[in-house]
Scaffold this active site. Structure first.
Site, short mmCIF file in Angstrom:
data_model
loop_
_atom_site.label_atom_id
_atom_site.label_comp_id
_atom_site.label_asym_id
_atom_site.label_seq_id
_atom_site.Cartn_x
_atom_site.Cartn_y
_atom_site.Cartn_z
N ARG A 82 0.89 -1.18 0.00
CA ARG A 82 0.00 0.00 0.00
C ARG A 82 0.91 1.22 0.00
NH1 ARG A 82 -5.47 1.50 3.28
NH2 ARG A 82 -6.13 -0.14 1.86
N HIS A 109 -7.29 0.67 -6.53
CA HIS A 109 -7.55 -0.14 -5.33
C HIS A 109 -8.23 -1.44 -5.79
CE1 HIS A 109 -7.90 -1.18 -1.28
NE2 HIS A 109 -8.75 -0.28 -0.82
N GLN A 112 -10.00 -4.12 -3.39
CA GLN A 112 -11.27 -3.65 -2.86
C GLN A 112 -12.40 -3.88 -3.87
OE1 GLN A 112 -12.12 -1.93 0.27
NE2 GLN A 112 -14.11 -2.54 -0.54
N ASP A 200 -17.26 6.95 -1.92
CA ASP A 200 -16.03 6.89 -1.12
C ASP A 200 -15.81 8.30 -0.57
OD1 ASP A 200 -13.67 6.05 0.04
OD2 ASP A 200 -12.55 5.86 -1.84
N CYS A 240 -16.48 1.59 0.61
CA CYS A 240 -15.33 0.74 0.96
C CYS A 240 -14.84 0.99 2.38
CB CYS A 240 -14.21 0.92 -0.06
SG CYS A 240 -13.55 2.58 -0.13
N ARG A 268 -13.77 -8.59 2.12
CA ARG A 268 -12.33 -8.35 1.90
C ARG A 268 -11.55 -9.61 2.27
NH1 ARG A 268 -10.24 -3.36 1.66
NH2 ARG A 268 -8.73 -4.48 0.41
N1 CP Z 1 -11.31 0.08 2.24
C1 CP Z 1 -10.07 -0.01 2.71
O1 CP Z 1 -9.11 -0.18 1.96
O2 CP Z 1 -9.99 0.08 4.06
P1 CP Z 1 -8.64 0.28 4.85
O3 CP Z 1 -8.07 1.62 4.42
O4 CP Z 1 -9.05 0.27 6.30
O5 CP Z 1 -7.71 -0.83 4.50
#
Ligand code: CP
Length: 283
Positions: A82, A109, A112, A200, A240, A268
């Site tokens: 990430r 992403h 997700q 989002d 998300c 997830r």
């Molecule tokens: N939706 C998502 O990626 O959540 P986090 O940032 O908590 O990993």
């Protein structure tokens, strides 16, 4: 992979397919769902993980990514990353000899959206007549939905404020691949007839300093009960998470009959397990 994730969910799947394998999670941004679902998923499959951030590693002291990639490739079986720019992920990928999973970049992403597809599939297995709406920022989630629309036959109706749209190139490529995507700056137009609506946060991680400006720009883009009356009668809402209640979504909507966000968050885990299994044993 969606079908495999569903099967894993239904059978509370456990295996030893990752036995003696180690994944390194490199997270340069905060995470709850992605971090924990990957860590738990790796354990469900019998593997090990190491969690790294720049703060306690040499990444935070400017060790080049290409050096990090080459070293970690000699210790582990995969990286789960990430980070900020997609270019950083691609730099790691260029110098890594082990697989890399994108756990979020500023541009994409994908994990997700793959689990979001599972969440939708559980309710609507046939994507052909499906209308999915996106209301919000042209961010990494919007980009990944555009990519998904190039591979799955649903119709994607997207509403962004002017100046906050995704890249033209990405959209053009998806359209050339046969995606059915329309773009508007009117949220009502986007949600009309939609079976699922996604949103989002208005200011993604790394853009917090734009929060005040964006709150002005995104006025009218809140998923509230009034907007949902324009959608299909049985519309469901995805987010998300984390959510900013009162901004992109109201408390009534996220807590209400429309919301499937908790199933979405649970999924997830199941999708990460399907991805990890595919990484070590591609069909
Ligand atoms: N939706 C998502 O990626 O959540 P986090 O940032 O908590 O990993």
């Amino acid at each position: 992979m969606v079908l495999r994730a569903k099967e894993m969910k239904d059978t509370n799947h456990r295996s030893s397919i990752l036995e003696s394998k180690t994944f390194i999670l490199i997270f340069e941004k905060a995470s709850t769902r992605t971090k924990v679902s990957f860590e738990v998923g790796i354990r469900h499959l019998g593997g090990h993980y190491v969690f790294m951030t720049p703060k306690e590693s040499q990444l935070g002291r400017s060790e080049p990514l290409k050096d990090t990639a080459r070293v970690l490739s000699r210790y582990a079986d995969g990286l789960i990353v990430r980070t900020f720019g997609q270019a950083k992920l691609e730099e790691l990928s260029k110098y890594s000899s082990i697989p890399i999973i994108n756990a979020l970049t500023d541009e994409y992403h994908p994990c997700q959206v793959m689990s979001d597809l599972l969440t939708i599939y559980e309710r609507t297995p046939d994507f052909k007549d499906l209308v999915i709406a996106w209301v919000g920022d042209g961010n990494n989630m919007a980009n990944s939905w555009i990519n998904a629309a190039a591979y799955f036959p649903f119709q994607l109706k997207m509403a962004f404020p002017r100046g906050y749209t995704p890249g033209e190139d990405l959209l053009e490529r998806a359209l050339q691949m046969g995606a059915r995507i329309s773009v508007t700056s009117d949220p009502v137009e986007a949600v009309r007839g939609a079976h699922y609506i996604n949103t989002d946060v208005w200011a993604s991680m790394g853009r917090e300093q734009e929060q005040n400006t964006r709150e002005e720009v995104f006025k009218g883009f809140t998923l509230n009960e009034k907007l949902l009356t324009m959608a299909d009668k049985k519309v469901k809402v995805l987010h998300c998470l984390p959510a900013h209640r009162g901004q992109e979504i109201t408390d009534q909507v996220i807590e209400g009959e429309w919301s499937i966000v908790w199933d979405q968050a649970e999924n997830r885990l199941h999708m990460q397990k399907a991805i990890l299994e595919w990484i070590v044993a591609p069909e």
